[in-house]
Design an enzyme around this catalytic site. Structure first.
Site, PDB file in Angstrom:
ATOM      1  N   ASN A 148       0.808  -1.225   0.000  1.00 13.78           N
ATOM      2  CA  ASN A 148       0.000   0.000   0.000  1.00 13.78           C
ATOM      3  C   ASN A 148       0.842   1.276   0.000  1.00 13.78           C
ATOM      4  O   ASN A 148       0.532   2.234  -0.707  1.00 13.78           O
ATOM      5  CB  ASN A 148      -0.981  -0.009   1.172  1.00 13.78           C
ATOM      6  CG  ASN A 148      -0.305  -0.150   2.520  1.00 13.78           C
ATOM      7  OD1 ASN A 148       0.790  -0.708   2.634  1.00 13.78           O
ATOM      8  ND2 ASN A 148      -0.949   0.324   3.556  1.00 13.78           N
ATOM      9  N   GLU A 244       3.954  -4.041  12.673  1.00 10.19           N
ATOM     10  CA  GLU A 244       2.864  -3.071  12.491  1.00 10.19           C
ATOM     11  C   GLU A 244       1.819  -3.787  11.655  1.00 10.19           C
ATOM     12  O   GLU A 244       1.968  -3.925  10.440  1.00 10.19           O
ATOM     13  CB  GLU A 244       3.391  -1.807  11.806  1.00 10.19           C
ATOM     14  CG  GLU A 244       2.446  -0.637  11.936  1.00 10.19           C
ATOM     15  CD  GLU A 244       1.611  -0.421  10.698  1.00 10.19           C
ATOM     16  OE1 GLU A 244       0.510  -1.039  10.633  1.00 10.19           O
ATOM     17  OE2 GLU A 244       2.017   0.331   9.813  1.00 10.19           O
ATOM     18  N   CYS A 278      -3.096   1.217   6.679  1.00  7.92           N
ATOM     19  CA  CYS A 278      -3.334   0.468   7.920  1.00  7.92           C
ATOM     20  C   CYS A 278      -4.009   1.337   8.972  1.00  7.92           C
ATOM     21  O   CYS A 278      -4.919   0.891   9.670  1.00  7.92           O
ATOM     22  CB  CYS A 278      -2.018  -0.081   8.467  1.00  7.92           C
ATOM     23  SG  CYS A 278      -1.256  -1.339   7.422  1.00  7.92           S
TER      24      CYS A 278
END
Length: 470
Positions: A148, A244, A278
């Site tokens: 992303n 993460e 995210c």
């Protein structure tokens, strides 16, 4: 400064066991050829990194920081070429908080990693006992990144690792290898040979990287499921980890907020990178008193944002990067529609349109247990849920097993901070959502991972603490 074509030719010519064609998610057209690396290639990269690391560590912080500052300059010299490649491979538009923004952030984070001070800490010095805490290099760090924000998150991993005296082996997503290969090629012009390598490969190589005995730490950004696999793979060698992982971030709009004043901030909190972030806002809780007003103002803002091919300078929203993610978003929106939720905008993709475009979608009057709310959609669809009391909103916001970020929206900062302190999330923003800063630590709660990135704490996470007592 090299041209776009020469940059693409250089990374496509990288050694590997053949190549595979990367397609533009907006048009379906070929972008370039990515090398296909093997476990043997990974072994060579790790060996080269281990050989280069001691001399790099011996240079000390000042020399390493100087090299990172030169790398930042190199990124800026090639910024437009890197942004063009990123836009074509990932799909994000050049403008808005997208491709050019991401490349600029790469330079900014390199500079931040280079200039953040980290001095030895005097723990005790009372005349009888003297203890100093410092950090020494780990050795070779493995960095596994997502599709992303492929360039920016790679920099988040490698910049502090290099500053702290480590070598790095990067394994990018199979969906966006060209962007990471190009970024590393630009940076490597300013680094010793072998110190930073990119292995463009599949899951078998990623699994080997996570378990390899010569890798002292793994940094990973991606799904919670993949993070759990890395934890298992790394356990045999007790690796240090920074993870993460997935988020399903909640935003709570308090009843005193002005719908018109916050609408654009809410939009970009949710739809930055077409929702493929995210820490994007993925569940919006709005008080009954202003629910209709927020829905109306947010719809006005969203309807005015152009979506299309990223190389078109007018667009600020692009396609979903891959068809798998498109299908997830489509499934969740259909589940919401079938439940009787109200579609305020979007939800009607054009099946004849090329590329992975899903329209900007806002869904109102939806139950908190609906799959679009309970699952992370990771795309351009935002559910808007009513609440009556702040306690109810907090309960719903905390009612998932992840906690990367959250936000509170109110002109009353004291009240907003009190609510923020009750949320189970690594970062809670007030009157914005998802804004990251290289000076401010960032990390998740619950199953959104562990470990901190950015700032002094991020540097410490890439070193081994050592106390000299005496």
């Amino acid at each position: 400064m090299e041209t776009y074509d020469s940059m693409l030719a250089r990374i496509s010519a990288a050694p590997g066991q053949g190549s595979r064609t990367i397609l533009d998610p907006a048009t379906g057209e070929p972008v370039g050829e990515a090398p296909v690396h093997t476990v043997d290639d990974l072994e060579h990269a790790i060996a080269a990194a281990a050989a280069a690391q001691p001399a790099w560590a011996a240079l000390g912080h000042d020399a390493r920081s100087a090299a990172l500052l030169k790398a930042a300059d190199a990124v800026e010299r090639s910024a437009e070429e890197l942004a063009q490649l990123l836009s074509r491979e990932q799909g994000k538009p050049l403008n808005g908080p997208n491709a050019r923004f991401e490349v600029g952030a790469c330079a900014a984070w390199l500079r931040a990693a280079a200039t953040t001070p980290l001095a030895p800490e005097m723990v005790v010095d009372d005349g009888e006992t003297r203890a100093v805490l410092d950090y020494r290099p780990i050795g070779v760090v493995g960095a596994i990144g997502p599709w992303n924000w492929p360039m920016m998150i790679t920099i988040w991993q490698i910049a502090p690792a290099l500053r702290m005296g480590n070598a790095v082996v990067v394994k990018p997503s199979q969906n966006t290898p060209l962007s990471v290969l190009a970024l590393a090629a630009v940076i490597n012009d300013e680094l010793p040979e072998g110190l930073l390598s990119v292995v463009s490969s599949g899951r078998d190589v990623g699994a080997r990287l996570a378990e390899h005995p010569a890798i002292g730490k793994v940094m990973f950004t991606g799904s919670t499921a993949a993070g759990k696999s890395i934890i298992k793979s790394s356990a045999g060698t007790i690796k240090r980890l920074t993870l993460e992982l997935g988020g399903n971030d909640a935003g709570i709009v308090l009843p005193d907020a002005d719908p018109k004043a916050i609408a654009e901030g809410l939009f970009w909190g949710a739809f930055i990178n077409t929702g493929q972030t995210c820490a994007a806002l993925k569940r919006l809780y709005v008080h009954d008193d202003i629910y209709d007003g927020v829905c109306e103002e947010l719809t006005k803002v969203a309807a005015a944002m152009p979506m299309g091919v990223g190389l078109d300078e007018a667009n600020v929203l692009g396609p979903l990067q891959n068809r798998q993610q498109y299908d997830i978003v489509a499934r969740l929106v259909e589940a919401a529609r079938d439940s009787g939720a109200r579609i305020l905008l979007g939800g009607n993709p054009d099946p004849g349109q090329p590329g992975n475009f899903y329209p900007t979608t806002l869904v109102a009057d939806i139950d908190n247990s609906n799959p679009l709310v309970a699952e992370e959609q990771f795309g351009p669809a935002l559910p808007i849920i009513r609440y009556s009391t702040v306690d109810e909103a907090i309960r719903m916001a905390n009612g998932v097993d992840v906690g990367l970020g959250a936000s509170i929206w109110s002109p009353n900062l004291t009240a907003a901070r009190e609510v923020a302190a009750r949320l189970e999330a690594g970062t809670v923003w007030i009157n914005t959502h998802g804004a990251v800063d290289p000076r401010i630590p960032f990390g998740g709660a619950k199953q959104s991972g562990y470990g901190l990135e950015f700032g002094v704490e991020g540097l410490k996470a890439l070193g081994i603490p050592q106390v000299i007592n005496g």
